[in-house]
Scaffold this motif. Structure first.
Motif, PDB file in Angstrom:
ATOM      1  N   ASN B 257       0.769  -1.235   0.000  1.00 55.25           N
ATOM      2  CA  ASN B 257       0.000   0.000   0.000  1.00 55.25           C
ATOM      3  C   ASN B 257       0.808   1.299   0.000  1.00 55.25           C
ATOM      4  OD1 ASN B 257      -2.182   1.576  -0.170  1.00 55.25           O
ATOM      5  ND2 ASN B 257      -3.186   0.877   1.685  1.00 55.25           N
ATOM      6  N   PRO B 258       1.743   1.504   0.933  1.00 51.13           N
ATOM      7  CA  PRO B 258       2.453   2.786   0.880  1.00 51.13           C
ATOM      8  C   PRO B 258       3.390   2.829  -0.321  1.00 51.13           C
ATOM      9  CG  PRO B 258       3.237   1.456   2.735  1.00 51.13           C
ATOM     10  CD  PRO B 258       2.285   0.620   1.976  1.00 51.13           C
ATOM     11  N   GLY B 259       3.751   3.999  -0.704  1.00 53.21           N
ATOM     12  CA  GLY B 259       4.683   4.126  -1.825  1.00 53.21           C
ATOM     13  C   GLY B 259       3.965   4.235  -3.143  1.00 53.21           C
ATOM     14  N   PRO B 260       4.696   4.055  -4.215  1.00 59.28           N
ATOM     15  CA  PRO B 260       4.130   4.302  -5.541  1.00 59.28           C
ATOM     16  C   PRO B 260       3.080   3.268  -5.930  1.00 59.28           C
ATOM     17  CG  PRO B 260       6.327   3.377  -5.727  1.00 59.28           C
ATOM     18  CD  PRO B 260       6.097   3.631  -4.276  1.00 59.28           C
ATOM     19  N   ALA B 261       2.285   3.622  -6.957  1.00 55.82           N
ATOM     20  CA  ALA B 261       1.269   2.704  -7.471  1.00 55.82           C
ATOM     21  C   ALA B 261       1.954   1.701  -8.389  1.00 55.82           C
ATOM     22  CB  ALA B 261       0.196   3.486  -8.228  1.00 55.82           C
ATOM     23  N   LEU B 262       2.030   0.462  -7.921  1.00 59.43           N
ATOM     24  CA  LEU B 262       2.683  -0.582  -8.699  1.00 59.43           C
ATOM     25  C   LEU B 262       1.680  -1.673  -9.031  1.00 59.43           C
ATOM     26  CD1 LEU B 262       5.895  -1.063  -6.517  1.00 59.43           C
ATOM     27  CD2 LEU B 262       5.721   0.208  -8.661  1.00 59.43           C
ATOM     28  N   THR B 263       1.813  -2.236 -10.219  1.00 55.58           N
ATOM     29  CA  THR B 263       0.968  -3.380 -10.560  1.00 55.58           C
ATOM     30  C   THR B 263       1.516  -4.596  -9.818  1.00 55.58           C
ATOM     31  OG1 THR B 263       2.380  -3.928 -12.419  1.00 55.58           O
ATOM     32  CG2 THR B 263       0.484  -2.500 -12.867  1.00 55.58           C
ATOM     33  N   GLU B 264       0.766  -5.680  -9.883  1.00 58.80           N
ATOM     34  CA  GLU B 264       1.185  -6.899  -9.184  1.00 58.80           C
ATOM     35  C   GLU B 264       2.566  -7.336  -9.667  1.00 58.80           C
ATOM     36  OE1 GLU B 264      -0.888 -11.113  -7.833  1.00 58.80           O
ATOM     37  OE2 GLU B 264      -1.633 -10.071  -9.609  1.00 58.80           O
ATOM     38  N   ASP B 265       2.847  -7.099 -10.953  1.00 59.05           N
ATOM     39  CA  ASP B 265       4.161  -7.481 -11.467  1.00 59.05           C
ATOM     40  C   ASP B 265       5.162  -6.325 -11.401  1.00 59.05           C
ATOM     41  OD1 ASP B 265       2.475  -6.280 -13.345  1.00 59.05           O
ATOM     42  OD2 ASP B 265       3.452  -7.229 -15.064  1.00 59.05           O
ATOM     43  N   GLY B 266       4.866  -5.318 -10.586  1.00 59.21           N
ATOM     44  CA  GLY B 266       5.875  -4.313 -10.256  1.00 59.21           C
ATOM     45  C   GLY B 266       6.062  -3.187 -11.256  1.00 59.21           C
ATOM     46  N   VAL B 267       5.115  -2.975 -12.153  1.00 62.72           N
ATOM     47  CA  VAL B 267       5.246  -1.859 -13.093  1.00 62.72           C
ATOM     48  C   VAL B 267       4.610  -0.615 -12.475  1.00 62.72           C
ATOM     49  CG1 VAL B 267       4.676  -0.994 -15.393  1.00 62.72           C
ATOM     50  CG2 VAL B 267       5.206  -3.422 -15.050  1.00 62.72           C
ATOM     51  N   ARG B 268       5.350   0.473 -12.531  1.00 61.39           N
ATOM     52  CA  ARG B 268       4.882   1.676 -11.869  1.00 61.39           C
ATOM     53  C   ARG B 268       3.987   2.530 -12.776  1.00 61.39           C
ATOM     54  NH1 ARG B 268       8.084   6.222  -8.363  1.00 61.39           N
ATOM     55  NH2 ARG B 268       6.216   7.464  -8.032  1.00 61.39           N
ATOM     56  N   PHE B 269       2.893   3.032 -12.192  1.00 59.09           N
ATOM     57  CA  PHE B 269       2.036   3.983 -12.904  1.00 59.09           C
ATOM     58  C   PHE B 269       1.971   5.275 -12.110  1.00 59.09           C
ATOM     59  CE2 PHE B 269       0.978   0.213 -15.096  1.00 59.09           C
ATOM     60  CZ  PHE B 269       0.565   0.627 -16.363  1.00 59.09           C
ATOM     61  N   GLU B 270       1.929   6.386 -12.809  1.00 55.47           N
ATOM     62  CA  GLU B 270       1.774   7.672 -12.136  1.00 55.47           C
ATOM     63  C   GLU B 270       0.338   7.779 -11.654  1.00 55.47           C
ATOM     64  OE1 GLU B 270       4.041  10.555 -12.065  1.00 55.47           O
ATOM     65  OE2 GLU B 270       5.525   8.977 -12.494  1.00 55.47           O
ATOM     66  N   LEU B 271       0.186   8.072 -10.358  1.00 57.85           N
ATOM     67  CA  LEU B 271      -1.158   8.241  -9.813  1.00 57.85           C
ATOM     68  C   LEU B 271      -1.237   9.641  -9.206  1.00 57.85           C
ATOM     69  CD1 LEU B 271      -3.936   7.276  -9.100  1.00 57.85           C
ATOM     70  CD2 LEU B 271      -2.977   5.960  -7.213  1.00 57.85           C
ATOM     71  N   ALA B 272      -1.947  10.521  -9.907  1.00 56.45           N
ATOM     72  CA  ALA B 272      -2.004  11.926  -9.501  1.00 56.45           C
ATOM     73  C   ALA B 272      -3.421  12.301  -9.099  1.00 56.45           C
ATOM     74  CB  ALA B 272      -1.526  12.808 -10.654  1.00 56.45           C
ATOM     75  N   ALA B 273      -3.569  13.535  -8.630  1.00 50.79           N
ATOM     76  CA  ALA B 273      -4.869  13.970  -8.113  1.00 50.79           C
ATOM     77  C   ALA B 273      -5.445  15.121  -8.934  1.00 50.79           C
ATOM     78  CB  ALA B 273      -4.728  14.417  -6.664  1.00 50.79           C
ATOM     79  N   ASN B 274      -6.768  15.132  -9.063  1.00 54.41           N
ATOM     80  CA  ASN B 274      -7.471  16.282  -9.646  1.00 54.41           C
ATOM     81  C   ASN B 274      -7.842  17.205  -8.495  1.00 54.41           C
ATOM     82  OD1 ASN B 274      -7.430  14.792 -11.984  1.00 54.41           O
ATOM     83  ND2 ASN B 274      -9.598  14.223 -11.902  1.00 54.41           N
ATOM     84  N   ILE B 275      -7.508  18.474  -8.611  1.00 49.85           N
ATOM     85  CA  ILE B 275      -7.933  19.385  -7.547  1.00 49.85           C
ATOM     86  C   ILE B 275      -8.648  20.596  -8.116  1.00 49.85           C
ATOM     87  CG2 ILE B 275      -6.090  18.673  -5.982  1.00 49.85           C
ATOM     88  CD1 ILE B 275      -4.777  21.411  -6.475  1.00 49.85           C
ATOM     89  N   GLU B 276      -9.415  21.206  -7.241  1.00 46.97           N
ATOM     90  CA  GLU B 276     -10.263  22.319  -7.633  1.00 46.97           C
ATOM     91  C   GLU B 276      -9.805  23.581  -6.915  1.00 46.97           C
ATOM     92  OE1 GLU B 276     -14.231  22.530  -9.676  1.00 46.97           O
ATOM     93  OE2 GLU B 276     -13.664  20.741  -8.585  1.00 46.97           O
ATOM     94  N   LEU B 277      -9.354  23.399  -5.664  1.00 48.85           N
ATOM     95  CA  LEU B 277      -8.971  24.536  -4.828  1.00 48.85           C
ATOM     96  C   LEU B 277      -7.558  24.309  -4.289  1.00 48.85           C
ATOM     97  CD1 LEU B 277     -12.302  24.815  -2.819  1.00 48.85           C
ATOM     98  CD2 LEU B 277     -11.549  26.327  -4.646  1.00 48.85           C
ATOM     99  N   PRO B 278      -6.813  25.408  -4.085  1.00 54.68           N
ATOM    100  CA  PRO B 278      -5.411  25.262  -3.692  1.00 54.68           C
ATOM    101  C   PRO B 278      -5.190  24.485  -2.393  1.00 54.68           C
ATOM    102  CG  PRO B 278      -6.025  27.600  -3.920  1.00 54.68           C
ATOM    103  CD  PRO B 278      -7.203  26.804  -4.326  1.00 54.68           C
ATOM    104  N   HIS B 279      -6.101  24.638  -1.416  1.00 54.39           N
ATOM    105  CA  HIS B 279      -5.808  23.995  -0.131  1.00 54.39           C
ATOM    106  C   HIS B 279      -5.872  22.473  -0.186  1.00 54.39           C
ATOM    107  CE1 HIS B 279      -9.895  22.794   0.820  1.00 54.39           C
ATOM    108  NE2 HIS B 279     -10.286  23.944   0.308  1.00 54.39           N
ATOM    109  N   GLU B 280      -6.405  21.942  -1.273  1.00 51.23           N
ATOM    110  CA  GLU B 280      -6.472  20.481  -1.400  1.00 51.23           C
ATOM    111  C   GLU B 280      -5.084  19.851  -1.520  1.00 51.23           C
ATOM    112  OE1 GLU B 280      -9.967  18.821  -3.800  1.00 51.23           O
ATOM    113  OE2 GLU B 280      -9.755  20.855  -4.569  1.00 51.23           O
TER     114      GLU B 280
END
Lengths: 90, 587
Positions: B257-280
């Motif tokens: 769970n912690p750390g980067p988004a990895l598939t079961e076979d260890g391939v990394r995907f960028e997981l970013a967030a959509n935000i609307e307001l700066p404080h998010e």
């Protein structure tokens, strides 16, 4: 109902410490006890009440009680007041 | 008794209720609604008085022969137990229907006022004692709740009207089995933190808190948003079984769970967030996202009452970018029009706003105003890892004009000696069939693209998802949509451009394996969905995902595509296990 009129004998009157002494005696009894000055009538078991009575030295106050041991209660309170709370008398 | 609320954090919990009156930490007046509540307040008040008495007696004992000190404490004790004050507090609770804290402070305020006007200075000085007693009682009232939560002899299910994010953050998963609140929604910060802590939660139950008594047994189903109070033995058996299955699968996922988004076979995907307001941004950082994949800027339109102001833009971009540093922040220029913020800009009533005057169509029509936003983004680019993204590009000539406009702004800045990052990436949203089909002609002008699946689905299927009469036709799993995603990824990769996805499809657990399979490089989702998407990525192998994606391109209906993905992840991803009936009957 038992009643007794007493004059506050000490110079400073019933300020915080004397008020505490009165309340401490009053809470020992099961009955309702009141202290009445010309200005107000308050529950003798309420420190706030007795203090806000602000009875100064020489004021004449009435102690009254109703319920179990009312005579003893009035006597005990009267004694505390009469003693002048161990302070300088008028 | 079953209550239905909003499923806020997945998981199943069974345990005793613990009623937390955290809202009373504020001394403010809280109106109570039932006599049961006022009675409870009186009990709390009386308990607080005995608690404080106990504390004061202990202090008095420790003073030994210090007569003065003992006298002061005895005085405090008398004040604490003053029958007149007690009576007033309790009658305030009953008649005004308010919380104990408020009743105590209101009553003592009155006492202090009385003392203050007394002629006798000995008495006036006692105001400090009244304040001291009041403070102790209120601290006891508020503290006992928190104390009790710290000293539990068994884990509990927390029941509250509402929780502060800071209070949620302080909870320990071992101690709190689940959270149940009357207030809150799917994206409230408390909800998101509960997800982060892995504590199941159901929120927005509206009126459950007054219905629950301490030590009632609760079942919290954070997947469907159900709370069962004092369940039958049959219900208990059923949910114990589900909880066990859920935990087994959950334990497997926890390991990565912690750390980067990895598939079961260890391939990394960028997981970013959509935000609307700066404080998010703060939350996005806590969740460990790889960046901001979509920073919507429309709110700036609302906060600038006196027209466009470069400094307003700059401050906001600067703040978000520097806080996310070194992770990237993709700033999307104004996407006004369509259904968003139809303020001032469009005096003409449009027959088809989604086909009308919106996004960069407005920007290019008003280049002077638009360049204010562009200048601010460029200026902020030296303070962080900023990327610029244009929405609703449908024509290559628009891209050329945007490039020219950007060039002019850059020249201006250079002439003025103002720094900017001249290597800042520039990309476009792909959200129309036009952009997909002509993408090979557009790609030379951009560094990346991000697929906006909501608009793409809507424009492809000619369905307004806001219109209930046709909303059931809206389906991002429709072959026409999936094929376009596949096309976009292939085109981008053939020209060595990266491709992200920022529509709500990126946060749909069943879509995640397909998007991995198509080869999407970056997922950008609402912050609240980050933990779920990370978990979903973790149960997929790239090989299986590719197979599924390929197969999906020749499947006739969206429903069958879902079934395909479902059959793969079932048993691996517990939420899906339980959601099965929902989508089968719903689809």
């Amino acid at each position: 109902m038992t009643e007794k009129v007493i004059t506050v004998p000490n110079k400073l009157g019933i300020h915080a410490r004397p008020a505490a002494m009165i309340v401490r005696v009053a809470v020992e009894f099961d009955c309702e006890i009141w202290v009445e000055s010309p200005a107000d009538r308050v529950n003798a078991k309420s420190i706030m009440g007795v203090m806000t009575l602000a009875a100064s030295g020489g004021t004449s106050i009435t102690v009254s009680a109703e319920g179990r041991e009312e005579t003893e209660a009035v006597e005990a309170i009267a004694d505390v007041i009469r003693s002048g709370f161990g302070e300088e008398m008028i | 008794m079953l209550f239905k609320g909003i499923p806020a954090s997945h998981g199943i919990a069974i345990g005793p209720a613990f009623l937390l009156k955290v809202e009373q930490l504020r001394h403010a007046r809280i109106s109570l609604e039932s006599s049961a509540e006022t009675e409870q307040e009186i009990v709390r008040y009386r308990n607080a008085i005995s608690g404080v008495r106990h504390d004061l007696e202990n202090i008095a004992d420790s003073m030994g022969d210090v007569v003065e000190g003992r006298q002061i404490l005895e005085f405090l004790l008398l004040l604490l137990q003053d029958p007149t004050i007690k009576k007033e507090v309790e009658s305030r609770i009953l008649s005004e229907m308010v919380n104990a804290e408020y009743a105590v402070s209101a009553t003592l305020r009155g006492v202090m006022e009385k003392f203050n006007v007394m002629a006798d200075p000995y008495i006036r000085e006692r105001v400090a004692d009244v304040r001291d007693v009041g403070r102790r009682v209120i601290e006891k009232l508020t503290g006992t709740e928190k104390e009790a939560l710290k000293n539990l002899d068994q884990p509990v299910i927390l029941v509250a009207k509402d929780l502060d994010p800071s209070e949620t953050a302080g909870l320990k998963p071992g101690q709190v089995l689940a959270i149940v609140t009357d207030m809150g929604g799917r994206t409230s910060h408390t909800t998101i933190l509960a997800r982060g802590l892995g504590i199941p939660a159901v929120v927005g139950l509206q009126r459950i808190a007054p219905e629950i008594n301490p030590r009632d047994i609760l079942i919290v189903d954070g997947i469907h948003g159900h709370v069962i109070v004092n369940p039958t033995s049959e219900e208990l058996r059923y949910y114990r079984d589900i909880r066990e299955k859920f935990q087994e699968a959950e334990n497997l996922l926890q390991q990565m769970n912690p750390g980067p988004a990895l598939t079961e076979d260890g391939v990394r995907f960028e997981l970013a967030a959509n935000i609307e307001l700066p404080h998010e941004v703060e939350l996005v950082r806590k969740l460990g996202a790889d960046g901001v994949g979509l920073f919507r800027t429309e709110f700036l339109r609302l906060i600038q009452e006196n027209g466009e102001n470069e400094e307003d833009h700059f401050q906001i971009y600067n703040r978000v970018a520097s806080e996310m540093m070194p992770k990237p922040v993709i700033i999307r220029t104004y996407d006004m029009g369509g259904d968003k913020f139809r303020t001032g800009l469009d005096s003409v009533r449009e027959a088809n706003p989604f086909l009308g005057y919106r996004a960069i169509r407005i920007g290019l029509d008003r280049p002077v105003e638009f360049s204010i936003q562009l200048r601010a983004i460029l200026r902020a680019s030296v303070h962080g890892n900023i990327r610029l993204m244009f929405p609703m590009v449908t024509h290559v000539e628009q891209l050329r004009r945007l490039r020219d406009l950007l060039g002019m702004v850059r020249n201006d800045l250079t002439a003025g000696g103002i720094q900017f990052d001249d290597k800042m990436q520039v990309g476009i949203m792909v959200e129309t069939p036009a952009a997909v089909i002509a993408l090979d002609l557009m790609l030379p002008y951009v560094d990346f693209v991000s697929i906006g699946t909501n608009d793409l689905t809507q424009y492809t299927l000619a369905v307004d998802r806001g219109n209930p009469q046709v909303a059931d036709l809206y389906d991002p799993f429709h072959p026409a949509v999936l094929r376009q995603i596949d096309t976009v990824v292939r085109l981008c990769h053939s020209q060595r451009k990266w491709v992200g996805i920022c529509g709500s499809m990126a946060g749909d657990p069943l879509a995640v394996p397909l998007l991995i399979g198509f080869g999407v490089d970056e997922f950008s989702v609402a912050p609240s969905l980050i933990p779920d998407v990370k978990k979903m990525i973790a149960v997929v192998t790239t090989h299986a995902a590719r197979e599924m994606a390929e197969k999906s391109l020749s499947i006739e209906t969206g429903l069958r595509v879902r079934a395909l993905v479902h059959s793969y992840v079932v048993g691996k991803y517990p939420e899906i296990l339980l959601d099965e009936n929902d989508w089968k009957t719903g689809g």
